[in-house]
Design an enzyme around this catalytic site. Sequence first.
Site, PDB file in Angstrom:
ATOM      1  CB  ILE A  12      -0.973  -0.012   1.201  1.00 48.80           C
ATOM      2  CG1 ILE A  12      -1.767  -1.330   1.221  1.00 48.80           C
ATOM      3  CG2 ILE A  12      -1.935   1.173   1.125  1.00 48.80           C
ATOM      4  CD1 ILE A  12      -2.639  -1.541   2.444  1.00 48.80           C
ATOM      5  CG  ASN A  32      12.994  -2.572   8.073  1.00 44.82           C
ATOM      6  OD1 ASN A  32      12.241  -2.983   7.180  1.00 44.82           O
ATOM      7  ND2 ASN A  32      12.875  -2.933   9.343  1.00 44.82           N
ATOM      8  CG  ASP A  50      14.634  -0.853  12.224  1.00 45.39           C
ATOM      9  OD1 ASP A  50      14.457  -1.928  11.630  1.00 45.39           O
ATOM     10  OD2 ASP A  50      14.142  -0.577  13.350  1.00 45.39           O
ATOM     11  CB  ALA A  73       7.231   0.979   8.750  1.00 45.76           C
ATOM     12  CG  ASN A  91       7.883  -3.711  13.259  1.00 45.90           C
ATOM     13  OD1 ASN A  91       8.852  -2.970  13.285  1.00 45.90           O
ATOM     14  ND2 ASN A  91       7.200  -3.948  12.166  1.00 45.90           N
ATOM     15  CE1 TYR A 140      -1.530  -5.331  11.175  1.00 48.55           C
ATOM     16  CE2 TYR A 140      -3.702  -6.133  10.554  1.00 48.55           C
ATOM     17  CZ  TYR A 140      -2.659  -5.245  10.380  1.00 48.55           C
ATOM     18  OH  TYR A 140      -2.752  -4.280   9.410  1.00 48.55           O
ATOM     19  CG  PHE A 168     -13.001  -2.936   5.582  1.00 50.19           C
ATOM     20  CD1 PHE A 168     -12.809  -1.699   6.214  1.00 50.19           C
ATOM     21  CD2 PHE A 168     -13.895  -3.811   6.151  1.00 50.19           C
ATOM     22  CE1 PHE A 168     -13.509  -1.346   7.376  1.00 50.19           C
ATOM     23  CE2 PHE A 168     -14.613  -3.481   7.306  1.00 50.19           C
ATOM     24  CZ  PHE A 168     -14.419  -2.250   7.918  1.00 50.19           C
ATOM     25  CB  ILE A 206     -12.580 -22.516  -0.207  1.00 53.76           C
ATOM     26  CG1 ILE A 206     -12.434 -22.115  -1.686  1.00 53.76           C
ATOM     27  CG2 ILE A 206     -13.715 -21.750   0.477  1.00 53.76           C
ATOM     28  CD1 ILE A 206     -13.682 -22.373  -2.531  1.00 53.76           C
ATOM     29  NE  ARG A 220     -12.408 -11.289   5.742  1.00 54.57           N
ATOM     30  CZ  ARG A 220     -13.187 -12.125   6.450  1.00 54.57           C
ATOM     31  NH1 ARG A 220     -14.501 -12.091   6.305  1.00 54.57           N
ATOM     32  NH2 ARG A 220     -12.658 -12.965   7.305  1.00 54.57           N
TER      33      ARG A 220
HETATM   34  N1  UFG Z   1      -9.062 -17.205   2.146  1.00 51.19           N
HETATM   35  C1  UFG Z   1      -9.258 -18.485   1.657  1.00 51.19           C
HETATM   36  N2  UFG Z   1      -8.184 -19.150   1.171  1.00 51.19           N
HETATM   37  C2  UFG Z   1      -6.926 -18.614   1.136  1.00 51.19           C
HETATM   38  C3  UFG Z   1      -6.741 -17.311   1.646  1.00 51.19           C
HETATM   39  C4  UFG Z   1      -7.838 -16.627   2.146  1.00 51.19           C
HETATM   40  O1  UFG Z   1     -10.366 -19.019   1.669  1.00 51.19           O
HETATM   41  O2  UFG Z   1      -5.988 -19.291   0.694  1.00 51.19           O
HETATM   42  C5  UFG Z   1     -10.224 -16.462   2.646  1.00 51.19           C
HETATM   43  C6  UFG Z   1     -10.088 -16.041   4.100  1.00 51.19           C
HETATM   44  O3  UFG Z   1     -10.590 -17.058   4.930  1.00 51.19           O
HETATM   45  C7  UFG Z   1     -10.929 -14.769   4.110  1.00 51.19           C
HETATM   46  C8  UFG Z   1     -10.780 -14.189   2.703  1.00 51.19           C
HETATM   47  O4  UFG Z   1     -10.321 -15.284   1.906  1.00 51.19           O
HETATM   48  O5  UFG Z   1     -12.258 -15.090   4.306  1.00 51.19           O
HETATM   49  C9  UFG Z   1      -9.782 -13.070   2.623  1.00 51.19           C
HETATM   50  O6  UFG Z   1      -8.572 -13.508   3.239  1.00 51.19           O
HETATM   51  P1  UFG Z   1      -7.218 -12.660   3.175  1.00 51.19           P
HETATM   52  O7  UFG Z   1      -6.171 -13.468   3.871  1.00 51.19           O
HETATM   53  O8  UFG Z   1      -6.959 -12.221   1.771  1.00 51.19           O
HETATM   54  O9  UFG Z   1      -7.567 -11.359   3.992  1.00 51.19           O
HETATM   55  P2  UFG Z   1      -8.128 -11.219   5.490  1.00 51.19           P
HETATM   56  O10 UFG Z   1      -9.572 -10.840   5.365  1.00 51.19           O
HETATM   57  O11 UFG Z   1      -7.832 -12.394   6.319  1.00 51.19           O
HETATM   58  O12 UFG Z   1      -7.212 -10.070   6.067  1.00 51.19           O
HETATM   59  C10 UFG Z   1      -7.206  -8.754   5.593  1.00 51.19           C
HETATM   60  C11 UFG Z   1      -5.827  -8.162   5.751  1.00 51.19           C
HETATM   61  C12 UFG Z   1      -5.434  -8.117   7.204  1.00 51.19           C
HETATM   62  C13 UFG Z   1      -6.486  -7.384   7.977  1.00 51.19           C
HETATM   63  C14 UFG Z   1      -7.840  -7.961   7.707  1.00 51.19           C
HETATM   64  C15 UFG Z   1      -8.873  -7.102   8.335  1.00 51.19           C
HETATM   65  O13 UFG Z   1      -4.901  -8.918   5.028  1.00 51.19           O
HETATM   66  O14 UFG Z   1      -4.217  -7.445   7.337  1.00 51.19           O
HETATM   67  O15 UFG Z   1      -8.115  -8.007   6.311  1.00 51.19           O
HETATM   68  O16 UFG Z   1     -10.055  -7.790   8.383  1.00 51.19           O
HETATM   69  F1  UFG Z   1      -6.240  -7.483   9.302  1.00 51.19           F
END
Ligand code: UFG
Length: 328
Positions: A12, A32, A50, A73, A91, A140, A168, A206, A220
């Site tokens: 980002i 870093n 850093d 960062a 961090n 996190y 999001f 999935i 999402r």
């Molecule tokens: N998913 C799968 N298979 C995969 C990877 C992800 O089914 O191999 C699903 C996850 O279960 C989730 C959706 O796809 O339902 C999105 O997953 P991501 O890992 O792409 O993203 P997240 O929603 O887990 O996380 C993101 C950011 C985080 C943040 C979060 C806030 O990456 O940093 O949104 O909700 F904290």
Amino acid sequence: MRILVTGGAGYIGSHTVRMLENVAEQVVVYDNLSKGHRQAVQSSAFVQGDLFDSPLLAQTIRSQRIDAVVHFAAFSLVGESMEKPNLYYRNNVQGTLNLLDVMLENGVDKLVFSSTAAVYGEPACVPITEDTAKDPTNVYGRTKLIMEQAMADYAAACGLKFTALRYFNACGAHPAGDIGEDHCPESHLIPLILQTCLGKRDSIKIFGDDYPTKDGTCIRDYIHVDDLAQAHVLALQALYRGSASPVYNLGNGCGFTVKEVIAAAEAVTGRSIRKEIVARRAGDPAVLIASAEKIRRELGWKPEYRDIQSIIQTAWQWHQTHPEGFSS
Ligand code: UFG
């Protein structure tokens, strides 16, 4: 505007730097390179440093006459944060506190802070507004919430002016095709799907199809990285106008299931994707959808990428031309 961008070589961060270059007098990336990529920063000044190197940070701020900071960062993997909380507290919390001290000691009082939807945890209802209860379910999200609270205290006591942007699901890539998402290891849905399309993975897993959603998979709110970048520019401009430390959600306001994202990727790429249903991933909320009305109303932010296929199209362009990311 003379802006220091910490983590500006990350995903980002690098897209925001690209946009800031059009509006700021000076943009200096401070990274870093533990996660970021030097190749992601082409035109801006770059300092490899850093957050804990206070003398270098102070010298960069002074020599470049910085007047505001955009702070990316941080570590951002939910799963890793549960296994190695020390890394995240050190961090994301200690590192940011250090940055705040150096900024304020050197007369810089404006900060745009990367926060996350993870501060909400499992919300009771959607869409999520900024006032929805904050109850992070992972380390996190907790580190980001702690820093939002710390910054509010600094704002009250030390004159800090900050904006926290709660992202999001960031996705997509720059339309120019030369910067995009490159995490190691990759854990995000859209890059993993596209790597499957490229034959780099056998199938997309999935994580659970028994959620209380229309097709049983998680929902999402996917938001293009350039739309996130635009919000940082607007937030900075508002801080220069004297805005009082607001917090904003950044999302499109519509949700897609994992299966819908896969179908959209199949439509964009013209390839069929092998899917495998596996167990739920710990800590995944069923539905996360943003209300971004507040930033629309107050700063006029309007995401350009409104449909999931156009977002995936930009990511597909990046992955096709950079199958090994920046080392392609
Ligand atoms: N998913 C799968 N298979 C995969 C990877 C992800 O089914 O191999 C699903 C996850 O279960 C989730 C959706 O796809 O339902 C999105 O997953 P991501 O890992 O792409 O993203 P997240 O929603 O887990 O996380 C993101 C950011 C985080 C943040 C979060 C806030 O990456 O940093 O949104 O909700 F904290």
